[in-house]
Write a protein that holds these residues in place. Structure first.
Motif, PDB file in Angstrom:
ATOM      1  N   PHE A  67      -5.346  -4.501   5.016  1.00 21.67           N
ATOM      2  CA  PHE A  67      -4.883  -3.118   4.933  1.00 21.67           C
ATOM      3  C   PHE A  67      -4.521  -2.609   6.322  1.00 21.67           C
ATOM      4  O   PHE A  67      -3.471  -1.969   6.518  1.00 21.67           O
ATOM      5  CB  PHE A  67      -5.962  -2.222   4.321  1.00 21.67           C
ATOM      6  N   ALA A 100      -3.503   5.260   0.910  1.00 25.59           N
ATOM      7  CA  ALA A 100      -4.777   4.556   0.715  1.00 25.59           C
ATOM      8  C   ALA A 100      -4.843   3.855  -0.639  1.00 25.59           C
ATOM      9  O   ALA A 100      -5.916   3.467  -1.092  1.00 25.59           O
ATOM     10  CB  ALA A 100      -5.934   5.535   0.853  1.00 25.59           C
ATOM     11  N   TYR A 116     -10.346   2.974   2.848  1.00 26.64           N
ATOM     12  CA  TYR A 116      -8.995   2.975   3.390  1.00 26.64           C
ATOM     13  C   TYR A 116      -8.679   4.318   4.048  1.00 26.64           C
ATOM     14  O   TYR A 116      -8.049   4.377   5.109  1.00 26.64           O
ATOM     15  CB  TYR A 116      -7.973   2.698   2.290  1.00 26.64           C
ATOM     16  N   TYR A 150     -11.508  -5.074   5.799  1.00 27.38           N
ATOM     17  CA  TYR A 150     -10.229  -4.538   5.302  1.00 27.38           C
ATOM     18  C   TYR A 150      -9.083  -4.814   6.291  1.00 27.38           C
ATOM     19  O   TYR A 150      -8.206  -3.987   6.511  1.00 27.38           O
ATOM     20  CB  TYR A 150     -10.344  -3.031   5.047  1.00 27.38           C
ATOM     21  N   PHE A 175       0.833  -1.195   0.000  1.00 24.12           N
ATOM     22  CA  PHE A 175       0.000   0.000   0.000  1.00 24.12           C
ATOM     23  C   PHE A 175       0.871   1.249   0.000  1.00 24.12           C
ATOM     24  O   PHE A 175       1.939   1.282   0.608  1.00 24.12           O
ATOM     25  CB  PHE A 175      -0.909   0.041   1.233  1.00 24.12           C
TER      26      PHE A 175
END
Length: 250
Positions: free
Chosen positions: A224, A141, A167, A221, A138
């Motif tokens: 992430f 975002a 995100y 998520y 990543f």
């Protein structure tokens, strides 16, 4: 996308009915000359069985009720559905195959459509050798693919820009948690008694727990969040400080 484990036990209804349902679909394909030519009402009637609750319940539970591709919850990314990894419009014989089913949100399912993974592979989080660390990274975002197949997955499932908003919201939440943790660490140095120090260590521990909750596989998520948190210098310093202080106190 996180590593998922599909139940080993095939739903009994598939054991009993898979051949019958598959044969019927193949007969329709032969009757009308192609899958596309089957009248909608006949096609819908022939395919409805893979939505049976005895199939959807264990399948959806295996992904913690999240989309297998984007990790979104139904309320955020559309109703969760049974996705055929190898599209049933091309691989008719896999229309009722347990290993071919994935839980997918409406957005990912629509984006993937009839993409032929046999010709242009994408990642399957149920594959035994799947490891998100190998394939994804990543930049703030932005989800980025580290491998060609990961880049293809992002493109095919429409993940390139769709995840910016969720995100970004998680970054905001994490920054607030991180600030609380930073302030709690600063306060620790001001404590002048063992009791006060232990109370402050407890607050630091509670702050870490709140942050780590975001990484639970049941949370949306979560990959992430795991990437973001495990690359946080504040979080890593707090974990090390907590370990050292508790060892000193004990």
């Amino acid at each position: 996308m996180i590593k998922l484990e599909k139940p080993i036990d095939i739903p009994q209804i598939l054991i009993d009915k898979q051949k019958e349902w598959t044969d019927h679909l193949l007969q329709l394909v032969n009757k009308y000359g192609s899958y596309k030519s089957i009248p909608k009402d006949e096609k819908d009637s022939a395919l409805k069985y893979y939505r049976h609750k005895d199939i959807t319940e264990p399948l959806f539970n295996s992904s913690y009720e999240k989309c297998a591709f984007c990790e979104g919850m139904p309320k955020d990314s559309g109703n969760i559905e049974v996705e055929h990894f190898y599209p049933k419009s091309i691989y008719h014989d896999k229309a009722f195959e347990w290993l071919n089913f994935l839980p997918s949100c409406r957005k990912c399912n629509d984006a993937k459509g009839n993409h032929d993974v046999g010709c242009e592979p994408i990642l399957n989080p149920y594959d035994s050798d799947f490891d998100p660390i190998i394939h994804f990274e990543f930049n703030l975002a932005r989800l980025k693919g580290k491998t060609d197949i990961a880049k293809n997955t992002i493109e095919v499932c429409g993940l390139k820009s769709r995840l910016y908003d969720p995100y970004s919201k998680l970054i905001k939440v994490f920054c607030e948690y991180e600030q609380d943790l930073d302030e709690a660490i600063e306060e620790l140095a001001k404590k002048d008694t063992e009791r006060k120090k232990l109370n402050q260590l407890r607050k630091i521990s509670e702050s870490i727990d709140r942050i780590e909750y975001l990484m639970k596989p049941t949370e949306k998520y979560s990959y992430f969040c795991t990437f973001m948190i495990t690359n946080s210098s504040v979080y890593l310093s707090a974990k090390e400080l907590l370990k050292e202080e508790y060892e000193e106190v004990s």
